[in-house]
Design an enzyme around this catalytic site. Structure first.
Site, PDB file in Angstrom:
ATOM      1  N   HIS A  33      36.887  53.071  46.206  1.00  0.00           N
ATOM      2  CA  HIS A  33      36.712  52.971  44.509  1.00  0.00           C
ATOM      3  C   HIS A  33      36.413  54.055  44.002  1.00  0.00           C
ATOM      4  O   HIS A  33      36.763  54.187  42.642  1.00  0.00           O
ATOM      5  CB  HIS A  33      35.532  52.102  44.521  1.00  0.00           C
ATOM      6  CG  HIS A  33      35.929  50.393  44.855  1.00  0.00           C
ATOM      7  ND1 HIS A  33      36.625  49.773  43.973  1.00  0.00           N
ATOM      8  CD2 HIS A  33      35.904  49.825  46.054  1.00  0.00           C
ATOM      9  CE1 HIS A  33      37.104  48.613  44.738  1.00  0.00           C
ATOM     10  NE2 HIS A  33      36.700  48.548  45.814  1.00  0.00           N
ATOM     11  N   GLU A  59      48.995  40.527  48.081  1.00  0.00           N
ATOM     12  CA  GLU A  59      48.127  41.580  48.818  1.00  0.00           C
ATOM     13  C   GLU A  59      47.400  41.090  50.169  1.00  0.00           C
ATOM     14  O   GLU A  59      46.677  41.566  50.642  1.00  0.00           O
ATOM     15  CB  GLU A  59      47.131  41.943  47.924  1.00  0.00           C
ATOM     16  CG  GLU A  59      46.287  40.782  47.207  1.00  0.00           C
ATOM     17  CD  GLU A  59      45.018  41.508  46.230  1.00  0.00           C
ATOM     18  OE1 GLU A  59      44.593  42.690  46.258  1.00  0.00           O
ATOM     19  OE2 GLU A  59      44.509  40.684  45.630  1.00  0.00           O
ATOM     20  N   ASP A 113      44.946  46.461  49.404  1.00  0.00           N
ATOM     21  CA  ASP A 113      44.521  45.364  50.261  1.00  0.00           C
ATOM     22  C   ASP A 113      45.927  44.990  51.096  1.00  0.00           C
ATOM     23  O   ASP A 113      45.291  44.593  52.338  1.00  0.00           O
ATOM     24  CB  ASP A 113      44.237  44.102  49.493  1.00  0.00           C
ATOM     25  CG  ASP A 113      42.769  44.101  48.936  1.00  0.00           C
ATOM     26  OD1 ASP A 113      41.927  44.518  49.670  1.00  0.00           O
ATOM     27  OD2 ASP A 113      42.352  43.868  47.896  1.00  0.00           O
ATOM     28  N   CYS A 128      50.800  47.346  41.616  1.00  0.00           N
ATOM     29  CA  CYS A 128      49.666  47.900  41.252  1.00  0.00           C
ATOM     30  C   CYS A 128      48.568  48.654  42.065  1.00  0.00           C
ATOM     31  O   CYS A 128      47.588  49.069  41.852  1.00  0.00           O
ATOM     32  CB  CYS A 128      48.737  46.892  40.133  1.00  0.00           C
ATOM     33  SG  CYS A 128      48.383  45.773  41.025  1.00  0.00           S
TER      34      CYS A 128
HETATM   35  C1  PEP Z   1      45.156  46.318  45.570  1.00  0.00           C
HETATM   36  O1  PEP Z   1      44.690  45.484  46.462  1.00  0.00           O
HETATM   37  O2  PEP Z   1      46.257  46.884  45.933  1.00  0.00           O
HETATM   38  C2  PEP Z   1      44.677  46.295  44.162  1.00  0.00           C
HETATM   39  C3  PEP Z   1      45.414  46.814  43.234  1.00  0.00           C
HETATM   40  O3  PEP Z   1      43.441  45.809  43.843  1.00  0.00           O
HETATM   41  P1  PEP Z   1      42.293  46.403  44.332  1.00  0.00           P
HETATM   42  O4  PEP Z   1      42.201  47.731  44.698  1.00  0.00           O
HETATM   43  O5  PEP Z   1      41.319  46.186  43.229  1.00  0.00           O
HETATM   44  O6  PEP Z   1      41.570  45.456  45.483  1.00  0.00           O
HETATM   45 MG    MG Z   2      43.102  44.061  45.847  1.00  0.00          MG
END
Ligand code: PEP
Ligand code: MG
Length: 561
Positions: A183, A424, A448, A495
């Protein structure tokens, strides 16, 4: 002067400034007034209430980091309360009793031979500060003494830390732990903050107040840089500024490949603040608005009105398509005002769509807010962590119910608002053909997806090297998802962090990806790369890569080896 070389590079930026080293879990100790008259029973009850309050906080924090589970065990250890009670019975206030107990415990650890055990004194101090703050009804400050713009150096930063950090005091980040999909990395990229992560030497070599210079692109870190390095860094900063200006000039022109395929290059954001940082890059749209940050930045579940204002403002600011992902909380993301039950495997637990489907009132509040905002711009709704058609259909049915109620109330919304899903989970990959017939769009979440396909926890330091989206299993999953989308006549975006990895751009274009969504800072580079590519040539390369057996082969090929 000391030099450290960081291995992981994912942002750019030249930084010179004083270091602020985040003392592990450090929180400020409140001032104690020892002069109060003591009623033994009352002081004991106050202490017990403080233990309960601190336990509740630590239970939430334990979801983010194991260290807090250890703190929780210490707070609830009867020997701690016995010691505090003994002080109270000797006529001291609960505050003084906690203070003296904690000082005594710290001493026990501080004199130990083992360095690891000596460091545990910090944990004891931290627990004492929490108890003290609870007794005094004071809120804790996580970054005591951070008053000037600094290079933040930390072992690791939790989502709750980064959500609460004042961005104007952050010149850059250096962390000992974390990977590119952690994060802190995502937040740094989204806010355009230069960062180096996974640099274990940093924490032992840098002290608060040291002058630090680092180049996020080359990974060089200098502690107490001499004058010639400082001058070199000023030149690098100037050159980088010119390079960025040139990229930005082309940023808003259309993204069309050499053979004429138009591709959308969108940005990811977590807040209006991040959107502000993204705007200079002229985003074509927002492919992922991580709405959970609205929830994490608040001390209560944001109301429909609060969410509506945020989504409308974001949409008006962008002036282009914006994709709101519904609440993706749980896993490693906690809320200060909501208690999640302990889970042994939170990433496989009650998170994202699982939670919102179980809490329809909470879900409808968000859906109504998004729908209302859709009257003011071009919005899409995206559901996270989908594993079955049934989950999507239930989410869609709730959206329909919200539309009905808004219609009855005479409130405007876009009745054709697209409903899509994050792909995901491996289940969504295997069900991609069926899901593609039901939804309006796909967006592949490689963070994910990589974690679940490879069975590699995205936050686990020990297996960090195994977390690699270029693994053929992940690439084949991506290829299948894009093909399934196209077969059903819908578009596929991405994304996850891979969308902004410049090594992946050509392969993803070759696999047919229609939309790339990433940190705004990277969009000009990806746009430039796509403009120079030919989709049919890229498709040939993608076919070759899909036939490869291991990740090393893929990476060597993409590196031109
Ligand atoms: C992902 O899992 O690729 C995603 C874009 O969501 P997050 O990183 O918020 O889990
Ligand atoms: Mg995710």
């Amino acid at each position: 002067m000391l030099k450290i070389q960081a291995a992981v590079r994912f942002t750019r930026g030249i930084v010179i400034g004083p270091a602020y080293v985040v003392k592990e879990k450090a929180i400020e100790k409140p001032v104690v007034d020892p002069s109060r008259v003591v009623d033994h029973a009352m002081e004991k009850a106050r202490f017990e209430r403080a233990v309960e309050e601190v336990s509740r906080d630590l239970e939430k924090l334990a979801l983010e980091h194991d260290v807090f589970a250890a703190h929780l065990a210490i707070v609830q250890d009867p020997t701690l309360s016995e010691e505090v009670f003994a002080h109270i019975e000797a006529g001291k206030t609960a505050e003084v009793s906690v203070d003296e107990t904690i000082e005594g415990l710290k001493l026990v650890f501080q004199v130990m031979d083992n360095a690891y055990m000596r460091e545990r004194a910090d944990d004891i101090e931290d627990i004492g500060n929490r108890l003290m703050a609870a007794l005094l009804q004071k809120s804790l400050r996580r970054f005591p003494g951070l008053t000037e713009p600094s290079v933040i150096v930390a072992r690791d930063l939790l989502p709750s830390d980064t959500a609460n950090l004042d961005a104007s005091l952050v010149l850059g980040f250096i962390t000992a732990e974390g990977g590119v999909s952690s994060h802190v990395a995502i937040m740094a990229k989204n806010r355009g903050i230069p960062a180096l992560i996974g640099v274990p030497e940093a924490i032992s070599s840098i002290q608060t107040g040291d002058l630090v210079a680092f180049d996020a692109e080359t990974g060089e870190i200098y502690i107490h840089p001499d004058e010639s390095i400082q001058a070199d860094f000023s030149r690098r900063a100037e050159a980088l500024k010119e390079r960025e200006e040139a990229l930005l000039e082309r940023a808003s022109s259309p993204v069309v490949s050499r053979d004429g395929k138009t591709v959308r290059v969108y940005c990811n954001i977590g807040s209006l603040e991040e959107l502000g940082a993204a705007m200079p890059y002229a985003p074509d749209g927002v492919g992922l608005f991580r709405s959970e940050f609205l929830f994490m930045d608040s001390d209560h579940f944001p109301t429909e009105e609060e969410q509506f204002e945020a989504y409308r403002e974001a949409s008006e600011k962008v002036g282009n398509e914006i994709t709101i992902r519904t609440l993706d909380i749980g896993g490693d993301k906690a809320l200060s005002y909501f208690t999640f039950d302990h889970e042994d495997n939170p990433f496989l637990g009650w998170r994202a769509i699982r939670m919102t489907l179980d809490m329809p009132d909470l879900f409808c509040t968000q859906l109504r807010a998004i729908l209302r905002a859709s009257a003011y711009g071009s919005l899409r709704i995206m559901f996270p962590m989908i594993t079955s058609l049934h989950e999507f259909e239930r989410a869609k049915a709730l959206t329909e119910e919200c539309k009905e109620s808004l219609k009855e109330e005479g409130v405007a919304f876009d009745s054709n608002i697209p409903l899509g899903i994050m792909v995901e989970t491996p289940a969504a990959v295997f069900m991609a053909e069926e899901l593609a017939k039901a939804v309006d769009f796909f967006s592949i979440g490689t963070n994910d997806l990589t974690q679940y396909v490879l069975a590699v926890d995205r936050g686990n330091e020990k297996i960090k090297r195994m977390f690699n989206s270029f693994h053929p299993a992940v690439l084949r999953a991506i290829a299948h998802v894009i093909d399934s989308a196209h077969k059903a006549g819908i578009e596929a975006g991405m994304c996850g962090e891979m969308a902004g990895d410049l090594r992946a751009t050509e392969i993803l274009l070759g696999l047919g990806l229609d939309e790339f969504s990433m940190s705004a800072q990277v969009t000009p580079d990806v746009k430039d790369i796509i403009r120079g590519l030919d989709v049919s040539e890229a498709a040939e390369k993608a076919t070759r890569v899909l036939a490869m057996n291991d990740v090393e082969e893929v990476e060597a090929y993409l590196a031109g080896g």
